[in-house]
Design a protein around this motif. Structure first.
Motif, mmCIF file in Angstrom:
data_model
loop_
_atom_site.group_PDB
_atom_site.id
_atom_site.type_symbol
_atom_site.label_atom_id
_atom_site.label_comp_id
_atom_site.label_asym_id
_atom_site.label_seq_id
_atom_site.Cartn_x
_atom_site.Cartn_y
_atom_site.Cartn_z
ATOM 1 N N PHE B 90 -20.694 -41.057 42.500
ATOM 2 C CA PHE B 90 -20.390 -40.548 41.165
ATOM 3 C C PHE B 90 -21.559 -40.821 40.230
ATOM 4 C CE2 PHE B 90 -15.960 -39.515 41.743
ATOM 5 C CZ PHE B 90 -15.551 -40.366 42.761
ATOM 6 N N CYS B 91 -22.011 -39.773 39.574
ATOM 7 C CA CYS B 91 -22.987 -39.909 38.517
ATOM 8 C C CYS B 91 -22.227 -40.133 37.213
ATOM 9 C CB CYS B 91 -23.830 -38.634 38.438
ATOM 10 S SG CYS B 91 -25.148 -38.663 37.223
ATOM 11 N N ALA B 92 -22.790 -40.920 36.299
ATOM 12 C CA ALA B 92 -22.095 -41.209 35.046
ATOM 13 C C ALA B 92 -23.099 -41.348 33.917
ATOM 14 C CB ALA B 92 -21.251 -42.477 35.173
ATOM 15 N N VAL B 93 -22.650 -41.015 32.717
ATOM 16 C CA VAL B 93 -23.512 -41.108 31.545
ATOM 17 C C VAL B 93 -22.783 -41.851 30.451
ATOM 18 C CG1 VAL B 93 -22.770 -38.847 30.670
ATOM 19 C CG2 VAL B 93 -24.927 -39.811 29.900
ATOM 20 N N TYR B 94 -23.539 -42.686 29.741
ATOM 21 C CA TYR B 94 -22.956 -43.405 28.625
ATOM 22 C C TYR B 94 -22.770 -42.451 27.460
ATOM 23 C CZ TYR B 94 -22.698 -46.090 24.360
ATOM 24 O OH TYR B 94 -22.315 -46.565 23.147
ATOM 25 N N SER B 95 -21.564 -42.518 26.915
ATOM 26 C CA SER B 95 -21.260 -41.704 25.751
ATOM 27 C C SER B 95 -21.122 -42.608 24.537
ATOM 28 C CB SER B 95 -19.964 -40.929 26.026
ATOM 29 O OG SER B 95 -19.610 -40.125 24.929
ATOM 30 N N SER B 96 -20.552 -42.125 23.494
ATOM 31 C CA SER B 96 -20.418 -42.919 22.277
ATOM 32 C C SER B 96 -19.292 -43.932 22.441
ATOM 33 C CB SER B 96 -20.125 -42.008 21.095
ATOM 34 O OG SER B 96 -18.919 -41.309 21.320
ATOM 35 N N ALA B 97 -19.264 -44.936 21.603
ATOM 36 C CA ALA B 97 -18.183 -45.928 21.569
ATOM 37 C C ALA B 97 -17.966 -46.590 22.927
ATOM 38 C CB ALA B 97 -16.879 -45.288 21.064
ATOM 39 N N SER B 98 -19.053 -46.853 23.613
ATOM 40 C CA SER B 98 -18.979 -47.573 24.886
ATOM 41 C C SER B 98 -18.095 -46.883 25.903
ATOM 42 C CB SER B 98 -18.500 -49.001 24.664
ATOM 43 O OG SER B 98 -19.439 -49.719 23.910
ATOM 44 N N LYS B 99 -18.120 -45.579 25.932
ATOM 45 C CA LYS B 99 -17.319 -44.806 26.871
ATOM 46 C C LYS B 99 -18.253 -44.196 27.903
ATOM 47 C CE LYS B 99 -15.662 -40.981 25.174
ATOM 48 N NZ LYS B 99 -14.774 -40.165 24.304
ATOM 49 N N ILE B 100 -18.015 -44.466 29.157
ATOM 50 C CA ILE B 100 -18.829 -43.889 30.228
ATOM 51 C C ILE B 100 -18.095 -42.689 30.805
ATOM 52 C CG2 ILE B 100 -19.785 -44.285 32.519
ATOM 53 C CD1 ILE B 100 -20.470 -47.065 31.737
ATOM 54 N N ILE B 101 -18.808 -41.558 30.887
ATOM 55 C CA ILE B 101 -18.243 -40.311 31.409
ATOM 56 C C ILE B 101 -18.746 -40.108 32.826
ATOM 57 C CG2 ILE B 101 -18.038 -37.831 31.066
ATOM 58 C CD1 ILE B 101 -16.836 -39.494 28.823
ATOM 59 N N PHE B 102 -17.836 -39.810 33.739
ATOM 60 C CA PHE B 102 -18.170 -39.641 35.145
ATOM 61 C C PHE B 102 -18.195 -38.162 35.531
ATOM 62 C CE2 PHE B 102 -18.058 -43.877 37.059
ATOM 63 C CZ PHE B 102 -17.513 -44.621 36.037
ATOM 64 N N GLY B 103 -19.046 -37.853 36.507
ATOM 65 C CA GLY B 103 -19.004 -36.542 37.136
ATOM 66 C C GLY B 103 -17.869 -36.467 38.129
ATOM 67 N N SER B 104 -17.710 -35.307 38.754
ATOM 68 C CA SER B 104 -16.574 -35.091 39.660
ATOM 69 C C SER B 104 -16.795 -35.692 41.041
ATOM 70 C CB SER B 104 -16.285 -33.596 39.793
ATOM 71 O OG SER B 104 -17.433 -32.919 40.244
ATOM 72 N N GLY B 105 -18.008 -36.152 41.305
ATOM 73 C CA GLY B 105 -18.256 -36.847 42.559
ATOM 74 C C GLY B 105 -18.798 -35.967 43.668
ATOM 75 N N THR B 106 -19.534 -36.578 44.579
ATOM 76 C CA THR B 106 -20.031 -35.917 45.792
ATOM 77 C C THR B 106 -19.624 -36.762 46.976
ATOM 78 O OG1 THR B 106 -21.947 -34.956 44.687
ATOM 79 C CG2 THR B 106 -22.045 -35.166 47.084
ATOM 80 N N ARG B 107 -18.918 -36.117 47.899
ATOM 81 C CA ARG B 107 -18.527 -36.839 49.103
ATOM 82 C C ARG B 107 -19.646 -36.692 50.125
ATOM 83 N NH1 ARG B 107 -14.533 -35.731 53.471
ATOM 84 N NH2 ARG B 107 -14.120 -33.714 52.531
ATOM 85 N N LEU B 108 -20.145 -37.820 50.613
ATOM 86 C CA LEU B 108 -21.230 -37.831 51.601
ATOM 87 C C LEU B 108 -20.669 -38.256 52.945
ATOM 88 C CD1 LEU B 108 -24.249 -37.659 52.346
ATOM 89 C CD2 LEU B 108 -24.449 -40.060 51.688
ATOM 90 N N SER B 109 -20.852 -37.406 53.943
ATOM 91 C CA SER B 109 -20.435 -37.723 55.306
ATOM 92 C C SER B 109 -21.681 -37.786 56.172
ATOM 93 C CB SER B 109 -19.481 -36.655 55.849
ATOM 94 O OG SER B 109 -18.313 -36.565 55.055
ATOM 95 N N ILE B 110 -21.799 -38.871 56.931
ATOM 96 C CA ILE B 110 -22.964 -39.060 57.807
ATOM 97 C C ILE B 110 -22.501 -38.990 59.252
ATOM 98 C CG2 ILE B 110 -24.896 -40.549 58.436
ATOM 99 C CD1 ILE B 110 -24.992 -39.558 55.548
ATOM 100 N N ARG B 111 -23.128 -38.111 60.010
ATOM 101 C CA ARG B 111 -22.819 -37.995 61.434
ATOM 102 C C ARG B 111 -23.640 -39.022 62.188
ATOM 103 N NH1 ARG B 111 -23.095 -31.916 60.625
ATOM 104 N NH2 ARG B 111 -25.342 -32.233 60.779
ATOM 105 N N PRO B 112 -22.975 -39.870 63.013
ATOM 106 C CA PRO B 112 -23.719 -40.901 63.735
ATOM 107 C C PRO B 112 -24.608 -40.312 64.819
ATOM 108 C CG PRO B 112 -21.398 -40.932 64.345
ATOM 109 C CD PRO B 112 -21.530 -39.938 63.245
#
Lengths: 116, 112
Positions: B90-112
């Motif tokens: 998840f990527c996130a950015v600091y917003s006003s009033a000490s509120k951190i906003i998150f992105g929707s996320g990226t699921r990473l799958s690694i094939r062994p």
């Protein structure tokens, strides 16, 4: 404990019921945050406490949601008249100072709420 | 209002492949930027953060991210992924009033 503790870990309730979710932050952490995470989404900000007071509650979706932190440590998120759309994982996080200073939030494992 | 976009919803790689996950934010002022990771069955934890200074920041487990102000981007990279990197990022950015906003996320799958 060493980390942020949230209870219950799972809660199943019926539509219209009242629910309380508890968060016990890391000892000494003055800032406490509640987020909600739905399936396939990132954490969505709900409310932020600095000490006992809610410094920012702009993320609470409506007046059915309320949170308290009466002694500046444990916090309770309260949801009245639950709806199926409230189903999500509710995350609590704490930090030593407001997050802007350190950038690090310490998250709990979350409380998974399912409204039938 | 600030927002964070992660365009890759699910990335599948083989071990030893190089990784780059995209993150773009919208805000014209000073920003604090973060990457958080959630390993299967674990809670969210901080991977790395940018406040100021060197735009190339290094985090845990060999991850790094580059802040490019002109592109409003903060992409996460790792030269050679391992199976243990399987997680949601998840990527996130600091917003006003000490509120951190998150992105929707990226699921990473690694094939062994």
């Amino acid at each position: 404990g060493a980390g942020v503790s949230q209870t219950p870990s799972n809660k199943v309730t019926e539509k219209g019921k009242y629910v309380e979710l508890r968060c016990d932050p890391i000892s000494g952490h003055t800032a406490l945050y509640w987020y909600r995470q739905s399936l396939g989404q990132g954490p969505e900000f709900l409310i932020y406490f600095q000490g006992t007071g809610a410094a920012d509650d702009s993320g609470l979706p409506n007046d059915r949601f309320f949170a308290v932190r009466p002694e500046g440590s444990v916090s309770t998120l309260k949801i009245q008249r639950t709806e199926r759309g409230d189903s999500a994982v509710y995350l609590c996080a704490s930090s030593l100072t407001p997050s802007r200073n350190t950038g690090e939030l310490f998250f709990g494992e979350g409380s998974r709420l399912t409204v039938l | 209002a600030q927002s964070v976009s992660q365009h890759n919803h699910h990335v599948i790689l083989s071990e030893a492949a190089s990784l780059e996950l995209g993150c773009n934010y919208s805000y014209g002022g000073t920003v604090n930027l973060f990457w958080y990771v959630q390993y299967p069955g674990q809670h969210l934890q901080l991977l790395l953060k940018y406040f100021s200074g060197d735009p190339l920041v290094k985090g845990i487990k060999g991850f790094e991210a580059e802040f490019i102000k002109s592109k409003f981007s903060f992409n996460l990279r790792k030269p050679s992924v391992q199976w243990s990197d399987t997680a949601e990022y998840f990527c996130a950015v600091y917003s006003s009033a000490s509120k951190i906003i998150f992105g929707s996320g990226t699921r990473l799958s690694i094939r062994p």
